[in-house]
Write an enzyme that holds these catalytic residues in place. Structure first.
Site, PDB file in Angstrom:
ATOM      1  N   GLN A 171       0.255  30.363  -8.900  1.00 47.16           N
ATOM      2  CA  GLN A 171      -1.113  30.628  -8.458  1.00 47.16           C
ATOM      3  C   GLN A 171      -1.777  31.680  -9.338  1.00 47.16           C
ATOM      4  OE1 GLN A 171      -3.058  29.243  -5.539  1.00 47.16           O
ATOM      5  NE2 GLN A 171      -4.401  30.046  -7.115  1.00 47.16           N
ATOM      6  N   ASP A 190       5.698   0.825  -0.470  1.00 44.32           N
ATOM      7  CA  ASP A 190       4.892   0.136   0.530  1.00 44.32           C
ATOM      8  C   ASP A 190       4.706   1.023   1.755  1.00 44.32           C
ATOM      9  OD1 ASP A 190       7.294   0.001   1.989  1.00 44.32           O
ATOM     10  OD2 ASP A 190       7.743  -2.005   1.248  1.00 44.32           O
ATOM     11  N   HIS A 237       0.723   1.611  -4.331  1.00 46.77           N
ATOM     12  CA  HIS A 237       1.246   0.386  -3.736  1.00 46.77           C
ATOM     13  C   HIS A 237       2.027  -0.471  -4.727  1.00 46.77           C
ATOM     14  CE1 HIS A 237       1.720  -2.080  -0.327  1.00 46.77           C
ATOM     15  NE2 HIS A 237       0.567  -1.827   0.246  1.00 46.77           N
TER      16      HIS A 237
END
Length: 365
Positions: A260, A339, A335
């Site tokens: 950060q 799935d 995808h």
């Protein structure tokens, strides 16, 4: 779309492939078929579309930057050391938050617009009444963000949402927040979430895969490099904590603090932003509960964390309403690689670890 059908009558392709080409706006006559006798297959169309989108992304980024630069997203992030406005990096180094840096950047942009192209006063600009916008060059993290966002838009992404009961996590954090091993580093929920993701990747390695360039195979990865999206005054950047599977909760907290600080100062290295396994977008620190996060290519999944809310829920008996601390989570998955069932199983296991954080003890080394 005419572009997908003109001149394609002689191309050997199944009706489903032609329909896909129409949906994606791909001219089949330009696609090199890899099937028998040069037949164009579904993956040929998808590969062509992906390559075209990547080409457009490179052209757009190069045009915006107006200079030749590195082509990989990691190199673009690493090239972001210089702040957009002088003084912003120094302010961050002195303790200014990323949100304050972003506000300062916005103020500088507003001041530039008020001053006009010749540095005149607001009154002079008003007198001219022709200056409607100030051009601010895009570079650094924001330039890399444009490239990665365009690449992500080409990925067929599905989303899955759930909620976590985090009362147990709140309790554990309260017990450990002053532990000497933290050495002054603030302990948030994030190190627990990162560690739980790593443990879940070990149990469900399908989400630690990526699609090989060309789409002919999946690449199974074994290290757990967990990325965390960080907002800075120069745009969004996604460094990752390396080899989380070998790190303790305090070690993860220290590494997140280091990343950060470097992100805010624009000093992340190429290694810091390369080879990620999965990404966390902690949008809840800003606000909101649900999201539809974009994949960070070539990773297969991303999870967005909503803000923690105290809400009424039924207890385990299903008869009494009690107060529970709830965090909504929103998943995005590639995808082509995973799935819906795979990501639901992954999320359920991860959820189980975080709702009963004492179970993390059984897996720590």
């Amino acid at each position: 779309m005419a572009a997908a059908s003109t001149g394609t009558s002689s191309v050997r392709a199944a009706p489903t492939v032609r329909r896909l080409a129409q949906e994606l706006g791909v001219d089949l006559s330009r696609v090199q078929g890899s099937g028998p006798e040069g037949r164009v297959l579904r993956e040929d169309v998808e590969r062509f579309k992906s390559g075209l989108t990547s080409h457009i992304a490179d052209k757009l980024v190069d045009r915006i930057a107006q200079t030749a630069g590195p082509r990989s997203t990691a190199d673009l992030y690493a090239a972001a050391a210089e702040p957009r406005f002088e003084g912003s990096a120094a302010a961050v180094a002195e303790g200014e938050s990323a949100a304050q840096a972003a506000t300062a950047w916005g103020s500088a942009a507003a001041a530039a617009a008020a001053a006009g192209p010749d540095g005149g006063s607001a009154a002079a600009v008003g007198a001219r009444a022709t200056q409607t916008a100030t051009r601010i060059p895009v570079r650094g993290y924001r330039r890399a963000m444009i490239k990665s966002s365009i690449e992500a838009a080409a990925v067929p992404t599905f989303h899955y949402m759930d909620e976590l009961h985090v009362d147990g996590l709140l309790h554990v954090r309260h017990l450990l927040k002053n532990d000497p091993l933290l050495a002054g580093t603030k302990l948030t929920y994030l190190p627990f979430i990162v560690k739980a993701l790593s443990l879940t990747l070990g149990k469900h390695p399908a989400l630690n895969c990526s699609l090989e360039p060309g789409g002919q195979a999946l690449l199974q990865h074994y290290t757990h490099n967990i990325g965390v999206a960080m907002a800075t005054g120069n745009g969004l950047v996604v460094p990752n904590v390396k080899q989380v599977e070998h790190k303790s909760i305090p070690e993860i907290a220290h590494e997140l603090a280091r990343l950060q600080h470097l992100a805010a100062a624009g000093k992340l290295s190429t290694e810091d932003v390369s080879d990620g396994s999965i990404t966390i977008s902690n949008i809840g620190t800003v606000g909101g509960t649900n999201a539809t996060p974009m994949i960070n290519p070539p990773e297969a999944a991303i999870v967005a964390l909503g803000r923690v809310q105290a809400l009424p829920r039924y207890d385990h008996t299903g008869e009494n309403i009690v107060k529970r601390h709830i965090m909504c989570v929103s998943w995005g998955g590639d995808h082509r690689v995973i799935d819906g069932a795979a990501i639901a199983e992954f999320s359920n296991y991860w959820k189980h670890l975080l709702e009963e954080p004492s179970r993390l003890l059984m897996h720590l080394r």
